[in-house]
Design a protein around this motif. Structure first.
Motif, PDB file in Angstrom:
ATOM      1  N   ARG A   1       0.808  -1.219   0.000  1.00 26.23           N
ATOM      2  CA  ARG A   1       0.000   0.000   0.000  1.00 26.23           C
ATOM      3  C   ARG A   1       0.840   1.268   0.000  1.00 26.23           C
ATOM      4  O   ARG A   1       0.306   2.372  -0.148  1.00 26.23           O
ATOM      5  N   ASP A   2       2.163   1.118   0.176  1.00 22.48           N
ATOM      6  CA  ASP A   2       3.052   2.280   0.106  1.00 22.48           C
ATOM      7  C   ASP A   2       3.459   2.602  -1.323  1.00 22.48           C
ATOM      8  O   ASP A   2       4.174   3.583  -1.564  1.00 22.48           O
ATOM      9  N   THR A   3       3.044   1.793  -2.275  1.00 26.24           N
ATOM     10  CA  THR A   3       3.330   2.103  -3.677  1.00 26.24           C
ATOM     11  C   THR A   3       2.628   3.404  -4.042  1.00 26.24           C
ATOM     12  O   THR A   3       1.407   3.522  -3.929  1.00 26.24           O
ATOM     13  N   ALA A   4       3.438   4.400  -4.458  1.00 32.23           N
ATOM     14  CA  ALA A   4       2.910   5.748  -4.689  1.00 32.23           C
ATOM     15  C   ALA A   4       4.008   6.611  -5.294  1.00 32.23           C
ATOM     16  O   ALA A   4       5.163   6.203  -5.380  1.00 32.23           O
ATOM     17  N   VAL A   5       3.628   7.815  -5.695  1.00 32.90           N
ATOM     18  CA  VAL A   5       4.609   8.827  -6.082  1.00 32.90           C
ATOM     19  C   VAL A   5       4.900   9.672  -4.850  1.00 32.90           C
ATOM     20  O   VAL A   5       3.972  10.165  -4.200  1.00 32.90           O
ATOM     21  N   TYR A   6       6.177   9.821  -4.523  1.00 38.47           N
ATOM     22  CA  TYR A   6       6.602  10.557  -3.338  1.00 38.47           C
ATOM     23  C   TYR A   6       7.229  11.877  -3.777  1.00 38.47           C
ATOM     24  O   TYR A   6       8.156  11.901  -4.585  1.00 38.47           O
ATOM     25  N   TYR A   7       6.709  12.963  -3.225  1.00 41.90           N
ATOM     26  CA  TYR A   7       7.167  14.306  -3.571  1.00 41.90           C
ATOM     27  C   TYR A   7       7.954  14.917  -2.420  1.00 41.90           C
ATOM     28  O   TYR A   7       7.488  14.932  -1.279  1.00 41.90           O
ATOM     29  N   CYS A   8       9.121  15.445  -2.750  1.00 44.01           N
ATOM     30  CA  CYS A   8       9.946  16.191  -1.807  1.00 44.01           C
ATOM     31  C   CYS A   8       9.831  17.670  -2.180  1.00 44.01           C
ATOM     32  O   CYS A   8      10.015  18.028  -3.348  1.00 44.01           O
ATOM     33  N   ILE A   9       9.498  18.510  -1.221  1.00 42.32           N
ATOM     34  CA  ILE A   9       9.236  19.930  -1.491  1.00 42.32           C
ATOM     35  C   ILE A   9       9.958  20.756  -0.438  1.00 42.32           C
ATOM     36  O   ILE A   9       9.979  20.377   0.740  1.00 42.32           O
ATOM     37  N   VAL A  10      10.562  21.865  -0.852  1.00 37.57           N
ATOM     38  CA  VAL A  10      11.146  22.783   0.126  1.00 37.57           C
ATOM     39  C   VAL A  10      10.406  24.107   0.057  1.00 37.57           C
ATOM     40  O   VAL A  10      10.060  24.584  -1.011  1.00 37.57           O
ATOM     41  N   ARG A  11      10.140  24.675   1.206  1.00 39.00           N
ATOM     42  CA  ARG A  11       9.496  25.988   1.263  1.00 39.00           C
ATOM     43  C   ARG A  11       9.544  26.529   2.677  1.00 39.00           C
ATOM     44  O   ARG A  11       9.800  25.816   3.635  1.00 39.00           O
ATOM     45  N   VAL A  12       9.234  27.812   2.758  1.00 40.43           N
ATOM     46  CA  VAL A  12       9.238  28.492   4.042  1.00 40.43           C
ATOM     47  C   VAL A  12       7.992  28.117   4.819  1.00 40.43           C
ATOM     48  O   VAL A  12       6.911  28.019   4.255  1.00 40.43           O
ATOM     49  N   TRP A  13       8.150  27.915   6.107  1.00 37.08           N
ATOM     50  CA  TRP A  13       7.003  27.628   6.970  1.00 37.08           C
ATOM     51  C   TRP A  13       6.159  28.881   7.134  1.00 37.08           C
ATOM     52  O   TRP A  13       6.668  29.946   7.445  1.00 37.08           O
ATOM     53  N   GLY A  14       4.850  28.733   6.959  1.00 38.95           N
ATOM     54  CA  GLY A  14       3.922  29.819   7.206  1.00 38.95           C
ATOM     55  C   GLY A  14       4.203  31.028   6.331  1.00 38.95           C
ATOM     56  O   GLY A  14       4.478  30.912   5.149  1.00 38.95           O
ATOM     57  N   GLY A  15       4.137  32.181   6.869  1.00 36.35           N
ATOM     58  CA  GLY A  15       4.393  33.394   6.119  1.00 36.35           C
ATOM     59  C   GLY A  15       3.200  33.815   5.287  1.00 36.35           C
ATOM     60  O   GLY A  15       2.129  33.231   5.354  1.00 36.35           O
ATOM     61  N   ALA A  16       3.412  34.818   4.469  1.00 29.78           N
ATOM     62  CA  ALA A  16       2.322  35.376   3.673  1.00 29.78           C
ATOM     63  C   ALA A  16       1.888  34.429   2.570  1.00 29.78           C
ATOM     64  O   ALA A  16       0.728  34.424   2.165  1.00 29.78           O
ATOM     65  N   THR A  17       2.797  33.655   2.054  1.00 25.61           N
ATOM     66  CA  THR A  17       2.427  32.717   0.996  1.00 25.61           C
ATOM     67  C   THR A  17       2.375  31.330   1.591  1.00 25.61           C
ATOM     68  O   THR A  17       3.202  30.952   2.417  1.00 25.61           O
ATOM     69  N   ASN A  18       1.401  30.597   1.183  1.00 29.44           N
ATOM     70  CA  ASN A  18       1.153  29.299   1.790  1.00 29.44           C
ATOM     71  C   ASN A  18       0.942  28.262   0.701  1.00 29.44           C
ATOM     72  O   ASN A  18      -0.041  27.545   0.701  1.00 29.44           O
ATOM     73  N   LYS A  19       1.875  28.201  -0.251  1.00 31.45           N
ATOM     74  CA  LYS A  19       1.662  27.271  -1.340  1.00 31.45           C
ATOM     75  C   LYS A  19       2.826  26.310  -1.480  1.00 31.45           C
ATOM     76  O   LYS A  19       3.952  26.601  -1.104  1.00 31.45           O
ATOM     77  N   LEU A  20       2.526  25.134  -2.006  1.00 33.08           N
ATOM     78  CA  LEU A  20       3.504  24.093  -2.250  1.00 33.08           C
ATOM     79  C   LEU A  20       3.727  23.962  -3.752  1.00 33.08           C
ATOM     80  O   LEU A  20       2.777  24.010  -4.520  1.00 33.08           O
ATOM     81  N   ILE A  21       4.965  23.814  -4.160  1.00 31.52           N
ATOM     82  CA  ILE A  21       5.303  23.592  -5.561  1.00 31.52           C
ATOM     83  C   ILE A  21       5.739  22.141  -5.702  1.00 31.52           C
ATOM     84  O   ILE A  21       6.790  21.746  -5.183  1.00 31.52           O
ATOM     85  N   PHE A  22       4.917  21.353  -6.381  1.00 27.74           N
ATOM     86  CA  PHE A  22       5.209  19.936  -6.566  1.00 27.74           C
ATOM     87  C   PHE A  22       6.090  19.729  -7.793  1.00 27.74           C
ATOM     88  O   PHE A  22       5.829  20.286  -8.843  1.00 27.74           O
ATOM     89  N   GLY A  23       7.131  18.922  -7.638  1.00 29.37           N
ATOM     90  CA  GLY A  23       7.945  18.515  -8.772  1.00 29.37           C
ATOM     91  C   GLY A  23       7.398  17.238  -9.374  1.00 29.37           C
ATOM     92  O   GLY A  23       6.194  16.973  -9.301  1.00 29.37           O
ATOM     93  N   THR A  24       8.278  16.435  -9.938  1.00 24.67           N
ATOM     94  CA  THR A  24       7.841  15.203 -10.601  1.00 24.67           C
ATOM     95  C   THR A  24       7.843  13.999  -9.668  1.00 24.67           C
ATOM     96  O   THR A  24       7.226  12.989  -9.953  1.00 24.67           O
ATOM     97  N   GLY A  25       8.556  14.093  -8.544  1.00 23.99           N
ATOM     98  CA  GLY A  25       8.503  13.041  -7.550  1.00 23.99           C
ATOM     99  C   GLY A  25       9.202  11.756  -7.935  1.00 23.99           C
ATOM    100  O   GLY A  25       9.787  11.625  -9.019  1.00 23.99           O
ATOM    101  N   THR A  26       9.161  10.793  -7.006  1.00 23.02           N
ATOM    102  CA  THR A  26       9.718   9.455  -7.211  1.00 23.02           C
ATOM    103  C   THR A  26       8.591   8.442  -7.129  1.00 23.02           C
ATOM    104  O   THR A  26       7.854   8.403  -6.139  1.00 23.02           O
TER     105      THR A  26
END
Lengths: 113, 112
Positions: B81-106
């Motif tokens: 059940r762990d078969t999936a695409v895994y995304y690693c994302i870097v970003r600032v915690w909180g702040g004025a912008t609250n969005k995640l940028i997804f890459g292509t993942g593994t």
């Protein structure tokens, strides 16, 4: 909690028709996000709201797309007129504004013929 | 623009540990590392996040190198059940912008 609720789950429409996707965020969450996912472009953020106010709509592809959040418990994403290239899975997510854990809905699979 | 690089796919035997690497060479001092996964036909699911210390929760462990330029997500006992695409994302915690940028993942494929 039922989680993020999206409707419809599947939508098939013809080119030129108006499409409205709906989202109910998790109660108490004050940030709401609309994403689009395709094989070619992956998962893209379209727009997000904080406290019902649109904060960043730079991902909205063109004027045919519009999103509203009239209150804290409901948001819509509208495409008018729809085109075949709009075919994708559209996800809605919500989170607490100061907590970056986003909870995603099951998505709406849109097919425009 | 994604600030991370991940291998496109990995295999893991069921019951073994799955170690998913991520490189983020330009990470800033105030940026966190987040991991999400997406099981087929479902929305992405949050797994874990960290700043510089290693983190562990009921789902996984996150190991961040001392220079913070790379990290590894560890699923200690992978199941089918762990078969999936895994995304690693870097970003600032909180702040004025609250969005995640997804890459292509593994794409992690857990084999029986």
């Amino acid at each position: 909690d039922a989680g993020v609720i999206q409707s419809p789950r599947h939508e098939v429409t013809e080119m030129g028709q108006e499409v409205t996707l709906r989202c109910k965020p998790i109660s108490g969450h004050n940030s709401l996000f609309w994403y689009r996912q395709t094989m070619m472009r992956g998962l893209e953020l379209l727009i997000y709201f904080n406290n019902n106010v649109p904060i960043d709509d730079s991902g909205m592809p063109e004027d045919r797309f519009s999103a509203k959040m009239p209150n804290a418990s409901f948001s819509t994403l509208k495409i008018q007129p729809s085109e075949p290239r709009d075919s994708a899975v559209y996800f809605c997510a919500s989170s607490l504004q100061d907590n970056n854990e986003q909870f995603f809905g099951p998505g709406t699979r849109l097919t425009v013929l | 623009d994604a600030k991370t690089t991940q291998p496109p796919s990995m295999d893991c035997a069921e019951g073994r540990a799955a170690n998913l690497p991520c490189n983020h060479p330009t990470i800033s001092g105030n940026e966190y590392v987040y991991w999400y996964r997406q099981i087929h036909s479902q929305g992405p699911q949050y797994i874990i996040h960290g700043l510089k210390n290693n983190e562990t929760n009921e789902m996984a462990s996150l190991i961040i190198t001392e220079d913070r330029k790379s990290s590894t997500l560890i699923l200690p006992h992978a199941t089918l059940r762990d078969t999936a695409v895994y995304y690693c994302i870097v970003r600032v915690w909180g702040g004025a912008t609250n969005k995640l940028i997804f890459g292509t993942g593994t794409l992690l494929a857990v084999q029986p």
